[in-house]
Enzyme design. Structure first.
Site, PDB file in Angstrom:
ATOM      1  N   SER A  46       6.248  -2.156   1.108  1.00  0.00           N
ATOM      2  CA  SER A  46       7.156  -1.584   2.101  1.00  0.00           C
ATOM      3  C   SER A  46       6.372  -0.868   3.192  1.00  0.00           C
ATOM      4  O   SER A  46       6.762  -0.906   4.365  1.00  0.00           O
ATOM      5  CB  SER A  46       8.164  -0.643   1.446  1.00  0.00           C
ATOM      6  N   GLU A  47       5.256  -0.193   2.837  1.00  0.00           N
ATOM      7  CA  GLU A  47       4.374   0.398   3.847  1.00  0.00           C
ATOM      8  C   GLU A  47       2.926   0.365   3.405  1.00  0.00           C
ATOM      9  O   GLU A  47       2.615   0.403   2.200  1.00  0.00           O
ATOM     10  CB  GLU A  47       4.752   1.858   4.161  1.00  0.00           C
ATOM     11  N   THR A  48       2.049   0.311   4.390  1.00  0.00           N
ATOM     12  CA  THR A  48       0.605   0.448   4.224  1.00  0.00           C
ATOM     13  C   THR A  48       0.143   1.459   5.258  1.00  0.00           C
ATOM     14  O   THR A  48       0.597   1.438   6.403  1.00  0.00           O
ATOM     15  CB  THR A  48      -0.109  -0.900   4.458  1.00  0.00           C
TER      16      THR A  48
END
Length: 280
Positions: A46-48
């Site tokens: 979902s996020e990096t």
């Protein structure tokens, strides 16, 4: 090609693999935005995030946050996870609290006996959801508008619109229409019933993110921060509570929410699960 320190952390759950995973690349000042976006797309989490040297006075570090599709000015579980990695790598804050620089400005992160908690940022958009927008969102969720107890914009960067239902089981049963919700980021909350749900949390939360394809986020700090400002501010929630999230996805997310004289704080467990290097 350059080698960077890499960590993958689990945020908002102490039990292994039950929170929201985050990829963190440290010392990433040598990467440009295109490289960051490509790596985030490849990771498909979902996020990096990418840890960088700060550019604003008072900041301890800077972070850039990417989904597989776009860059975000702020997000909650990336804030806690990035701070966790920065501290684990020997970062020492200038003051008592850690100050993170991101696209939304400076965000304060506290350390206490329960772990890390970030200060909920100001809402970029608040207030009631008009009837036309509410109709679109409820149709996408498969709800009739009369099932919504309350609705409010709770946008602190990602564009959240918040809906409150009266029944947790109804919330858990939602199966949204991806096409109808395309382009909308919707958070839905409902109270736990102690008689059937237990006392492990006060509210259940689900987050539906409408990009090219709508997906459900396991545990969402920014949404819980926005919901807390709305719910506590209007008396729909107490000054402190626990929110559960990720149940439908087989996760056990627990988000700590507390309001004090300094504002609203969003916290949860953060644990490193993978450490290594990445060549980019």
């Amino acid at each position: 090609m350059t080698t960077y320190i890499f960590h993958q952390v689990d945020v908002f759950a102490a039990a292994p693999l039950k929170g929201n995973p985050l990829a963190v690349v440290a010392g990433a000042d040598g990467l440009d935005g295109g490289q960051m976006a490509a790596f985030a797309n490849w990771m498909n989490l979902s996020e990096t995030t990418f840890l960088l040297k700060p550019t604003q006075p008072g900041a301890d570090y800077r972070v850039r946050i990417f989904t597989p599709e776009t860059e975000l000015p702020f997000a909650g579980h990336p804030t806690l996870g990035s701070c966790h990695v920065w501290l684990a790598m020997g970062g020492v804050p200038q003051g008592r609290d850690v100050v993170q620089e991101c696209g939304a400005g400076l965000v304060t992160v506290r350390r206490d006996a329960d772990g890390l908690a970030f200060a909920a940022p100001p809402l970029r958009r608040a207030g009631p959801v008009d009837a036309a927008d509410l109709a679109v969102v409820t149709r996408g969720l498969g709800l009739s508008p009369d099932r919504v107890v309350a609705a409010n914009w709770v946008d602190n960067g990602p564009g959240w619109v918040g809906l409150m239902l009266g029944d947790r089981e109804e919330l858990l049963a939602l199966r949204p229409d991806s096409q109808a919700l395309a382009g909308w980021n919707v958070g839905v909350v409902a109270p736990w019933n102690p008689e059937c749900d237990g006392d492990g949390a006060s509210f259940e939360v689900r987050a539906f993110i409408g990009g090219a394809a709508v997906f459900e986020d396991p545990v969402t700090g920014s949404l819980n921060a926005g919901l807390a400002k709305w719910l506590i501010g209007t008396g729909l929630a107490p000054q402190s509570y626990i929110a559960s999230q990720g149940t439908v996805l087989g996760r056990m997310g627990r988000v700590r929410v507390a309001r004090d004289e300094a504002g609203i704080w969003i916290g949860g467990a953060t644990v490193t699960r993978i450490s290594g290097q990445v060549a980019l």
